[in-house]
Design a protein around this motif. Structure first.
Motif, PDB file in Angstrom:
ATOM      1  N   ALA A   1     -11.070  -3.450 -36.008  1.00 24.02           N
ATOM      2  CA  ALA A   1     -11.542  -2.216 -35.376  1.00 24.02           C
ATOM      3  C   ALA A   1     -13.014  -2.401 -35.042  1.00 24.02           C
ATOM      4  CB  ALA A   1     -11.348  -1.036 -36.318  1.00 24.02           C
ATOM      5  N   TYR A   2     -13.427  -2.009 -33.844  1.00 19.19           N
ATOM      6  CA  TYR A   2     -14.776  -2.309 -33.359  1.00 19.19           C
ATOM      7  C   TYR A   2     -15.583  -1.027 -33.144  1.00 19.19           C
ATOM      8  CZ  TYR A   2     -12.848  -6.949 -32.290  1.00 19.19           C
ATOM      9  OH  TYR A   2     -12.258  -8.183 -32.374  1.00 19.19           O
ATOM     10  N   LEU A   3     -16.854  -1.085 -33.500  1.00 20.56           N
ATOM     11  CA  LEU A   3     -17.790   0.007 -33.236  1.00 20.56           C
ATOM     12  C   LEU A   3     -18.927  -0.522 -32.373  1.00 20.56           C
ATOM     13  CD1 LEU A   3     -18.644   2.974 -33.805  1.00 20.56           C
ATOM     14  CD2 LEU A   3     -20.107   2.052 -35.622  1.00 20.56           C
ATOM     15  N   PHE A   4     -19.055   0.034 -31.168  1.00 23.45           N
ATOM     16  CA  PHE A   4     -20.116  -0.344 -30.243  1.00 23.45           C
ATOM     17  C   PHE A   4     -21.293   0.598 -30.454  1.00 23.45           C
ATOM     18  CE2 PHE A   4     -16.226  -1.928 -28.586  1.00 23.45           C
ATOM     19  CZ  PHE A   4     -16.531  -3.110 -27.930  1.00 23.45           C
ATOM     20  N   ARG A   5     -22.402   0.054 -30.939  1.00 25.48           N
ATOM     21  CA  ARG A   5     -23.607   0.846 -31.185  1.00 25.48           C
ATOM     22  C   ARG A   5     -24.597   0.585 -30.049  1.00 25.48           C
ATOM     23  NH1 ARG A   5     -24.349   2.146 -36.838  1.00 25.48           N
ATOM     24  NH2 ARG A   5     -22.803   1.114 -38.174  1.00 25.48           N
ATOM     25  N   GLU A   6     -24.799   1.574 -29.215  1.00 26.73           N
ATOM     26  CA  GLU A   6     -25.771   1.440 -28.142  1.00 26.73           C
ATOM     27  C   GLU A   6     -27.172   1.345 -28.738  1.00 26.73           C
ATOM     28  OE1 GLU A   6     -25.899   3.404 -23.739  1.00 26.73           O
ATOM     29  OE2 GLU A   6     -25.832   4.771 -25.440  1.00 26.73           O
ATOM     30  N   LYS A   7     -28.018   0.515 -28.154  1.00 25.16           N
ATOM     31  CA  LYS A   7     -29.374   0.361 -28.660  1.00 25.16           C
ATOM     32  C   LYS A   7     -30.127   1.691 -28.549  1.00 25.16           C
ATOM     33  CE  LYS A   7     -29.189  -4.141 -29.461  1.00 25.16           C
ATOM     34  NZ  LYS A   7     -29.954  -5.113 -28.668  1.00 25.16           N
ATOM     35  N   ASP A   8     -30.950   1.979 -29.554  1.00 24.81           N
ATOM     36  CA  ASP A   8     -31.801   3.161 -29.484  1.00 24.81           C
ATOM     37  C   ASP A   8     -32.733   3.047 -28.282  1.00 24.81           C
ATOM     38  OD1 ASP A   8     -30.630   3.930 -31.821  1.00 24.81           O
ATOM     39  OD2 ASP A   8     -32.380   3.626 -33.090  1.00 24.81           O
ATOM     40  N   SER A   9     -33.058   4.167 -27.686  1.00 28.60           N
ATOM     41  CA  SER A   9     -34.003   4.180 -26.572  1.00 28.60           C
ATOM     42  C   SER A   9     -35.230   4.997 -26.956  1.00 28.60           C
ATOM     43  CB  SER A   9     -33.362   4.768 -25.309  1.00 28.60           C
ATOM     44  OG  SER A   9     -32.981   6.116 -25.527  1.00 28.60           O
ATOM     45  N   VAL A  10     -36.332   4.727 -26.297  1.00 33.75           N
ATOM     46  CA  VAL A  10     -37.581   5.439 -26.547  1.00 33.75           C
ATOM     47  C   VAL A  10     -38.020   6.098 -25.241  1.00 33.75           C
ATOM     48  CG1 VAL A  10     -39.996   5.234 -27.251  1.00 33.75           C
ATOM     49  CG2 VAL A  10     -38.252   3.824 -28.361  1.00 33.75           C
ATOM     50  N   THR A  11     -38.241   7.408 -25.288  1.00 36.89           N
ATOM     51  CA  THR A  11     -38.703   8.126 -24.104  1.00 36.89           C
ATOM     52  C   THR A  11     -40.133   8.598 -24.292  1.00 36.89           C
ATOM     53  OG1 THR A  11     -37.708  10.165 -24.970  1.00 36.89           O
ATOM     54  CG2 THR A  11     -36.420   8.885 -23.397  1.00 36.89           C
ATOM     55  N   PHE A  12     -40.850   8.675 -23.177  1.00 41.52           N
ATOM     56  CA  PHE A  12     -42.260   9.077 -23.167  1.00 41.52           C
ATOM     57  C   PHE A  12     -42.362  10.547 -22.782  1.00 41.52           C
ATOM     58  CE2 PHE A  12     -46.358   9.544 -20.958  1.00 41.52           C
ATOM     59  CZ  PHE A  12     -47.226   9.116 -21.955  1.00 41.52           C
ATOM     60  N   ASN A  13     -43.082  11.314 -23.572  1.00 37.17           N
ATOM     61  CA  ASN A  13     -43.239  12.742 -23.329  1.00 37.17           C
ATOM     62  C   ASN A  13     -44.569  13.000 -22.615  1.00 37.17           C
ATOM     63  OD1 ASN A  13     -40.893  13.167 -25.014  1.00 37.17           O
ATOM     64  ND2 ASN A  13     -42.243  12.785 -26.764  1.00 37.17           N
ATOM     65  N   GLU A  14     -44.509  13.526 -21.412  1.00 40.05           N
ATOM     66  CA  GLU A  14     -45.716  13.747 -20.627  1.00 40.05           C
ATOM     67  C   GLU A  14     -46.412  15.062 -20.957  1.00 40.05           C
ATOM     68  OE1 GLU A  14     -45.427  13.063 -16.443  1.00 40.05           O
ATOM     69  OE2 GLU A  14     -43.734  11.683 -16.669  1.00 40.05           O
ATOM     70  N   ASN A  15     -45.763  15.936 -21.667  1.00 38.25           N
ATOM     71  CA  ASN A  15     -46.366  17.239 -21.970  1.00 38.25           C
ATOM     72  C   ASN A  15     -47.672  17.074 -22.750  1.00 38.25           C
ATOM     73  OD1 ASN A  15     -44.204  18.480 -20.757  1.00 38.25           O
ATOM     74  ND2 ASN A  15     -43.079  18.806 -22.661  1.00 38.25           N
ATOM     75  N   GLY A  16     -48.724  17.681 -22.234  1.00 38.29           N
ATOM     76  CA  GLY A  16     -50.020  17.614 -22.905  1.00 38.29           C
ATOM     77  C   GLY A  16     -50.739  16.295 -22.719  1.00 38.29           C
ATOM     78  N   LEU A  17     -50.260  15.454 -21.795  1.00 38.28           N
ATOM     79  CA  LEU A  17     -50.875  14.146 -21.593  1.00 38.28           C
ATOM     80  C   LEU A  17     -52.235  14.293 -20.920  1.00 38.28           C
ATOM     81  CD1 LEU A  17     -50.547  11.035 -21.710  1.00 38.28           C
ATOM     82  CD2 LEU A  17     -49.507  11.168 -19.437  1.00 38.28           C
ATOM     83  N   GLU A  18     -53.266  13.743 -21.574  1.00 36.15           N
ATOM     84  CA  GLU A  18     -54.614  13.842 -21.017  1.00 36.15           C
ATOM     85  C   GLU A  18     -55.075  12.542 -20.361  1.00 36.15           C
ATOM     86  OE1 GLU A  18     -55.222  13.145 -25.557  1.00 36.15           O
ATOM     87  OE2 GLU A  18     -53.734  14.029 -24.203  1.00 36.15           O
ATOM     88  N   PHE A  19     -54.170  11.538 -20.341  1.00 33.68           N
ATOM     89  CA  PHE A  19     -54.512  10.252 -19.749  1.00 33.68           C
ATOM     90  C   PHE A  19     -53.690  10.005 -18.485  1.00 33.68           C
ATOM     91  CE2 PHE A  19     -54.551   9.551 -24.476  1.00 33.68           C
ATOM     92  CZ  PHE A  19     -55.928   9.621 -24.629  1.00 33.68           C
ATOM     93  N   LYS A  20     -54.183   9.096 -17.645  1.00 33.19           N
ATOM     94  CA  LYS A  20     -53.395   8.644 -16.513  1.00 33.19           C
ATOM     95  C   LYS A  20     -52.321   7.687 -17.007  1.00 33.19           C
ATOM     96  CE  LYS A  20     -57.077   8.910 -13.006  1.00 33.19           C
ATOM     97  NZ  LYS A  20     -57.883   8.130 -12.038  1.00 33.19           N
ATOM     98  N   LYS A  21     -51.140   7.800 -16.413  1.00 32.09           N
ATOM     99  CA  LYS A  21     -50.067   6.887 -16.795  1.00 32.09           C
ATOM    100  C   LYS A  21     -50.402   5.476 -16.304  1.00 32.09           C
ATOM    101  CE  LYS A  21     -46.655   9.362 -15.057  1.00 32.09           C
ATOM    102  NZ  LYS A  21     -45.250   9.781 -14.755  1.00 32.09           N
ATOM    103  N   GLY A  22     -49.975   4.492 -17.074  1.00 29.84           N
ATOM    104  CA  GLY A  22     -50.237   3.101 -16.711  1.00 29.84           C
ATOM    105  C   GLY A  22     -49.460   2.158 -17.610  1.00 29.84           C
ATOM    106  N   LYS A  23     -49.845   0.869 -17.588  1.00 29.63           N
ATOM    107  CA  LYS A  23     -49.105  -0.131 -18.362  1.00 29.63           C
ATOM    108  C   LYS A  23     -49.229   0.092 -19.861  1.00 29.63           C
ATOM    109  CE  LYS A  23     -52.678  -3.729 -18.733  1.00 29.63           C
ATOM    110  NZ  LYS A  23     -52.979  -5.154 -18.513  1.00 29.63           N
ATOM    111  N   TRP A  24     -50.214   0.905 -20.273  1.00 30.46           N
ATOM    112  CA  TRP A  24     -50.388   1.180 -21.688  1.00 30.46           C
ATOM    113  C   TRP A  24     -49.152   1.870 -22.285  1.00 30.46           C
ATOM    114  CZ3 TRP A  24     -50.188   6.175 -23.598  1.00 30.46           C
ATOM    115  CH2 TRP A  24     -50.353   7.212 -22.683  1.00 30.46           C
ATOM    116  N   ILE A  25     -48.374   2.561 -21.450  1.00 27.38           N
ATOM    117  CA  ILE A  25     -47.183   3.249 -21.951  1.00 27.38           C
ATOM    118  C   ILE A  25     -46.149   2.229 -22.423  1.00 27.38           C
ATOM    119  CG2 ILE A  25     -45.259   4.753 -21.339  1.00 27.38           C
ATOM    120  CD1 ILE A  25     -47.133   6.222 -19.434  1.00 27.38           C
TER     121      ILE A  25
END
Length: 314
Positions: free
Chosen positions: A159-183
């Motif tokens: 019996a197999y269980l496929f575990r999708e890799k966790d993902s990381v999302t960026f929250n722009e709310n309250g962001l005081e910086f310009k978006k760039g490669k630092w994200i």
């Protein structure tokens, strides 16, 4: 999230295709007769997961590799003990004098135990097996890792269980910086748990941990496929260990409740038993599959009704 499609009609042998959204990569669970499986889908399969090699789960393997030969790709095949010898026998039963050695490569992963996976390589035209290594994990790529349970069906049934890799999302709310490669640098530090990583933003250096509040970890989707298994406590303990709190599980429900004596004799499950174990596992959604070919549509409806009654605890 990964998505599963049953490719077999009622009275056909079972085969399930698992797709990764926004990717051409597919995984195939079992190789039974599957009239809904297209050639294009077969040619997109990068890994095949065999529960066991009873004919109704393995008969269409020849049709699968018929459409993969010539791709030049390496395709992984996972399965129970002796799967490497059975695939070798299937491949060697044909004449391959016009096939180049680079036409395809199969990497066969034989599940000996939870801790022992033997990895073999086999290529045309002679299809001679080569033991590469023994490893402790079954399968992982950029999208999923795959866990498993070895169940009793009077033979090993995986019996197999496929575990999708966790993902990381960026929250722009309250962001005081310009978006760039630092994200992307911040996400990498977050995924590596590197809180001391220095991140430069607009000429100022910050410690990664001071910026982690901009990120959210999203748990990967967990999709299970449980094929043929006997109704017994040992199987159920293994199922609970691997599949607890899965998002969705497709589970073998071969017999109606009134035919559970046949289930016992043939090491299969029946409607309410499959529903009950899914409830005990606290899976979010469960789908009964793989019904005996003796049944017609009205029987399938009866199975599904009993299954969902047990799953919902009614």
């Amino acid at each position: 999230m990964v998505q599963a499609e049953i490719k077999s009609l009622l009275k056909e042998d079972i085969s399930i295709l698992i797709k990764v959204p926004n990717s051409a990569k597919h995984y195939l669970c079992d190789c039974g007769e599957a009239s809904l499986l297209t050639v294009k889908e077969v040619q997109s399969v990068s890994a095949i997961f065999i529960s066991h090699t009873h004919i109704d789960h393995f008969s269409n393997f020849d049709g699968i590799f018929r459409h993969q030969i010539g791709s030049g790709e390496k395709i992984v095949i996972c399965g129970p003990k002796n799967i490497h010898r059975q695939i070798e026998a299937r491949l060697k039963s044909y004449t391959w004098n016009l096939i180049d050695e680079n036409a395809i490569e199969y990497e066969i992963r034989e599940i000996v135990s939870k801790e022992e996976i033997n990895v073999y390589k086999i290529r045309p035209p002679h299809w001679n097996l080569e033991l590469i290594e023994t490893q402790h994990f079954l399968f992982e790529d950029e999208y999923v890792n795959v866990d498993f349970a070895i169940l009793d069906h009077k033979t090993d049934s995986i019996a197999y269980l496929f575990r999708e890799k966790d993902s990381v999302t960026f929250n722009e709310n309250g962001l005081e910086f310009k978006k760039g490669k630092w994200i992307s640098e911040l996400k990498k530090a977050f995924e590596n748990n590197d809180s001391e990583k220095e991140i430069e933003i607009e000429g100022t250096v910050y410690k990664a941990s001071d910026l982690f509040h901009f990120l959210t970890r999203n748990k990967g989707y967990k999709l299970g496929v449980i094929m043929d298994h006997a109704v017994c406590e040992d199987n159920y303990e293994k199922i609970k260990t691997v599949f607890r709190e899965a998002d969705m599980v497709y589970i073998e429900t071969f017999y109606k409740d009134e035919d559970q004596e046949f289930a016992k004799i043939n090491y299969h499950s029946f409607a309410s038993a499959s529903g009950k174990i899914m409830k005990e596992c606290e899976v979010k959604e469960a789908i009964p599959i793989h019904f005996s070919r003796r049944y017609v549509e009205s029987d399938q409806l009866e199975i599904e009704t009993a299954f969902y009654k047990a799953f919902q605890g009614n």
